[in-house]
Every structure is written in structure tokens, then in C-alpha cells.
Design an enzyme around this catalytic site. Structure first.
Site, mmCIF file in Angstrom:
data_model
loop_
_atom_site.group_PDB
_atom_site.id
_atom_site.type_symbol
_atom_site.label_atom_id
_atom_site.label_comp_id
_atom_site.label_asym_id
_atom_site.label_seq_id
_atom_site.Cartn_x
_atom_site.Cartn_y
_atom_site.Cartn_z
ATOM 1 N N GLU A 117 0.799 -1.225 0.000
ATOM 2 C CA GLU A 117 0.000 0.000 0.000
ATOM 3 C C GLU A 117 0.835 1.280 0.000
ATOM 4 O O GLU A 117 0.818 2.055 0.959
ATOM 5 C CB GLU A 117 -0.926 0.021 1.216
ATOM 6 C CG GLU A 117 -1.893 -1.130 1.266
ATOM 7 C CD GLU A 117 -2.997 -0.915 2.300
ATOM 8 O OE1 GLU A 117 -2.922 0.042 3.076
ATOM 9 O OE2 GLU A 117 -3.938 -1.727 2.308
ATOM 10 N N GLU A 157 -5.709 -8.359 0.818
ATOM 11 C CA GLU A 157 -6.183 -8.040 2.170
ATOM 12 C C GLU A 157 -7.657 -7.675 2.087
ATOM 13 O O GLU A 157 -8.065 -6.918 1.197
ATOM 14 C CB GLU A 157 -5.477 -6.816 2.771
ATOM 15 C CG GLU A 157 -4.143 -7.079 3.406
ATOM 16 C CD GLU A 157 -3.587 -5.827 4.094
ATOM 17 O OE1 GLU A 157 -4.375 -4.985 4.566
ATOM 18 O OE2 GLU A 157 -2.350 -5.717 4.124
#
Ligand code: BGC
Length: 472
Positions: free
Chosen positions: A197, A382
Site C-alpha cells: 500500500e 487483504e
């Protein structure tokens, strides 16, 4: 220090008084059948070194920016830190054995850079290498496939002292570190991911200053973005070069954005947030350059770009990891640079302990959006939720979390049914852990952790996965 409220929506926890769905009033829940996902579909859990390992200064480990950040208890909402976390450093064998009983055969973990290279560069900490060797070997003995993430936010503090992600030298530091990881562990790990991320760690760490290393300002942010884009591609090249038959990807946080109202201003605000949340890191890697048009301030990144950089930022990843928790409804606002903000979920919305709206159809929309880039393979790397868990008579009946998983999985399946190549799903996360600046309060695990005793108790959601994935 300038503490912009910038991109607060990424970690917003504003709505604890909002309605949580009572267990006995669930809306229609889809039935999930594992066969619908296909034989080769990968099921697993995702974790991150700082959030689980503990052992923050054991056996020669160096300090990371998260060790430094949490050394001031005021930086973390519940004044905890990750010094012990879930003590995975000492308990990895038991944890992996327990994970195996849940029939989740893919374990995503991250290397702690400062455990392997205490100074960030130079001398290798062989005891750190031993730890990962033992952990990886345990996975393989148990029949668990290890998925390695190279960078999940815990930069060595020594490198931050030299400017961290704002210093272009990080491309060399990161390359050396990636060389080390791939040469020492690449004989046993096929699946690699480069950055976790980047939109989160650059905005929260270098723009708003809400996360480690608490830097703030436009110039620092843009420098960190550009250097992360270079590392993203270079990391991919090194993995492909050093690891035989590698399967290499990287991960992006993402959230489907939609305008609160159908006006031109709202639509433009939504587009600007879309750039920040979803487009800034993938488009340069595909050779599309930075998305300047919708967000003109990004053009200021040009001063960090050298002539060969557009080529250097390109890399054809085998897969892209999408990490999705919520969708974003947007409106124009006075928030600097982006001039847009997230609208709080309506009081009637179902929200998690993080204040994030439960929006299962949002994962379908965002997968479709990324699929338009013609990505070879998409993995949901995720997805999960923090809810208030209650330990009663040794059980945690987290039915709301099960309902969450069913609904999100249903919408992933919808995308698959339309022909999008989604090949895996990683639940966030294996065990309740240290949730960054939120501390240990939000519980995301399939396994409950008693942080005083480190006792693990499988929640009903863990048992649900066990049942879902059981072999006949
Ligand atoms: C991060 C995790 C984090 C999770 C829940 C993701 O953005 O990769 O480290 O714990 O979200 O907030």
C-alpha cells in the site's frame, strides 16, 4: 509540526456510536461454496512484521521507524506499542500449526528490514536471517505456501535519519535489501510482493504525518511517491531476476469512490480522490505516467523525475494485490491539494470498529476498475474487519465478521463470474495484532489474542474458514 487532516478517511474511526448490525438481524447472506472459486484459487491470511513479530530489539534487530514512533505513547490511541505485539518472533511454530488447522494454506508475512539489516544497509544480522529461515521452513514442512512482502511500512530508522523515502538513495538501499532477501530466501519462496500500500504509507507518513515517520508537506510527499514508484518496479525486476519461476506482484490499497451528488463538482471531487486512492502508483508502473489531469498538483512531482525514470518505473507484474475494506463517497471540500473529502457513512450504515462502512459491492466495483488496466492476475491480498469481540466461555462468536466475509466473497465471485482473473483471497488477518496508531484495540483476527498471556483462541470466523476450506 503541520498536522494536516489530510486523507484522514484512510484510517477514520469517527463513528463508534453508529449502528452495528445485530447478529440476529442479518440481511440476506449469500452462501459461499468454495468450489465456485475454482481449484487453483489461493486462500490465505495476510500479516505484517511490525504488527505481529514483537522482539523489537531481540538478537541484534535494529530500530525501525515504528519502534521510534511508538516509543512516544501519545502517538498511539491506546498508548500501546508493537514491542511485543503477538510475539510471533517466539511463537511462530505454534501459530503456523494453528493456521494450518484452519485450512488456510497461504501465509503472507513481511520481512522486517531492520531485523535483517539493522542499519538498513551494510552488515547483515545473521540471527535475523535465521529467524526467517526457520519460519519459512516451518511453513513448508506444514504444507503452507509462504508469500513474502518486502516492505510493510517499517523502514529502518537509520535510513529515515538520512531522509527515508524522500531521499532518492532509497532506490539503491531498497535494491540491496531486495537482493539480500531474494538471494537468502528465494530458493524456497515463489510468491513475492514488493510494497504494501504505497498510497497509505506515503500519505500517512509523509503528507499528513499521522503515521511514522511523521513527516508532513507536499514536497516530502511527492518525493516519497516518486521514489516508491521507482522501488516498486526495481524490486519487481530484482525478484524476477533472482528467483527461479517467481510469481511477483505488489499491493495497492484501493476504494471505489463515488460522488455524494450527481453534480459536476461532486464528480470532479470523486475523480480527484480516485487518483489519490487508486491510480497514483499503478499507472506509472504500466507506463501511463502520473495521473496529472485530474489532480494538477501532482505535476509538481516533475522536479524529482530524471529523464530515464518513466522507463524505470515500468514493470509488468505477474499479479496485482488489491486491498479493500470500504468504499468512499466523496464531496468537494477545503482540504488542501485534493479539495475533496470523504462523506461520513450515514448513521444507518453498518460500520466496523474502525468507522469504515461495510460495503461489499464496493469490492466488486474496484476489482472491475482495476481489471480495465488488463492486469494478468488480481489477488485480493487483504480484506477483513475489526468488530467488538467478546470472549465468552472460551469462544468468540463473531458472527458479524463471518457475515462480512460472506458478503465480500460473494461480490468477488461476481467479478470472477464476469471473467476477471481473480486468483486468490487473503483475509486480514490471522490473529488480533497491533493496528498501527490505533494500538491493540481494533481486533481484525480470525484468531483472538489475549495480549496479557498471548493465548490464542480461534474465533467462530476462523472456524468458518476451516469448515469452508475443508478437504473432502
Ligand atoms: C494495512 C494493514 C492494516 C489493515 C487494517 C491495511 O491498510 O496493510 O497493515 O492493519 O489495513 O487497517
Amino acid at each position: 509540526m503541520l498536522k494536516l487532516k489530510f486523507l484522514r478517511f484512510l484510517t477514520s474511526s469517527s463513528s463508534t456510536n453508529q449502528k452495528s448490525l445485530p447478529f440476529d438481524q442479518k440481511p440476506d447472506e449469500p452462501e459461499i461454496n468454495v468450489k465456485d472459486f475454482g481449484d487453483g484459487f489461493k486462500w490465505g491470511v495476510a500479516t505484517a512484521a511490525y504488527q505481529i513479530e514483537g522482539g523489537w530489539n531481540s538478537d541484534g534487530k535494529g530500530e525501525s521507524i515504528w519502534d521510534r514512533f511508538t516509543s512516544n505513547p501519545g502517538h498511539v490511541k491506546d498508548r500501546t506499542n508493537g514491542q511485543e505485539a503477538t510475539d510471533f518472533y517466539n511463537r511462530y511454530e505454534d501459530d503456523l500449526r494453528l493456521l494450518k488447522t484452519l485450512n488456510l494454506d497461504n501465509f503472507r508475512f513481511s520481512f522486517s528490514w531492520s531485523r535483517l539489516l539493522p542499519e538498513g544497509i551494510g552488515k547483515v544480522n545473521e540471527k535475523g536471517v535465521d529467524f526467517y529461515n526457520k519460519m519459512i521452513d516451518t511453513c513448508l514442512e506444514l504444507g503452507i505456501d509462504p508469500w513474502a512482502m518486502l516492505y510493510h511500512w517499517d523502514l529502518p530508522q537509520k535510513l529515515e535519519d538520512k531522509g527515508g523515502w524522500c531521499n532518492r538513495d532509497i532506490v539503491d538501499w531498497f535494491s540491496d535489501y531486495t537482493e539480500l532477501c531474494t538471494r537468502r530466501f528465494g530458493d524456497r519462496i515463489q510468491h513475492w510482493m514488493v510494497l504494501n500500500e504505497p498510497a497509505s504509507f506515503t500519505t500517512l507518513g509523509y503528507l499528513s504525518g499521522m503515521h511514522a515517520p511523521q513527516k508532513a508537506g507536499l514536497s516530502k510527499f511527492l518525493a516519497s511517491v516518486h521514489h516508491a514508484c521507482l522501488c516498486q518496479a526495481e524490486g519487481g525486476r530484482i525478484v524476477r531476476n533472482n528467483v527461479k519461476d517467481s510469481h511477483v506482484g505488489t499491493s495497492f490499497s484501493c476504494a471505489h469512490t463515488e460522488p455524494q451528488k450527481n453534480t459536476l463538482w461532486h464528480r470532479k471531487a470523486s475523480d480527484r480522490l480516485d487518483v489519490m486512492l487508486n491510480r497514483l502508483f499503478i499507472e506509472p508502473s504500466l507506463g501511463m505516467g502520473y495521473p496529472y489531469n485530474e489532480l494538477p498538483f501532482i505535476r509538481k512531482i516533475d522536479r524529482f523525475i530524471l529523464p530515464d525514470d518513466p522507463d524505470k518505473m515500468k514493470f509488468d507484474f505477474d499479479f496485482i494485490g488489491l486491498q479493500n475494506y470500504f468504499r468512499v463517497t466523496s464531496k468537494p471540500s477545503l482540504l488542501p491539494f485534493v479539495w475533496a473529502n470523504r462523506v461520513k457513512p450515514a448513521p444507518t450504515s453498518e460500520v466496523t470498529e474502525m468507522g469504515w462502512e461495510v460495503s461489499p459491492e464496493g469490492i466488486y466495483d474496484i476489482i472491475r476498475q482495476f481489471a480495465k488496466y488488463n492486469i494478468k492476475e488480481i489477488i485480493v491480498s487483504e480484506n477483513g474487519a475489526a468488530f467488538k469481540d467478546h470472549l465468552v466461555d472460551g469462544r468468540v462468536h463473531d458472527l458479524q465478521r463471518i457475515s462480512y466475509f460472506k458478503r465480500y466473497l460473494h461480490h468477488i465471485l461476481r467479478a470472477k463470474a464476469e471473467g476477471i482473473n481473480v486468483t486468490g483471497y487473503f483475509a486480514w488477518t490471522y490473529v488480533d495484532n497491533f493496528e498501527w496508531d490505533e494500538g491493540i484495540r481494533p481486533r481484525f483476527g480470525l484468531v483472538y489474542n489475549d495480549f496479557k498471556t498471548q493465548q490464542r483462541i480461534v474465533k467462530d470466523s476462523g472456524l468458518w474458514f476451516q469448515e469452508l476450506l475443508k478437504r473432502e
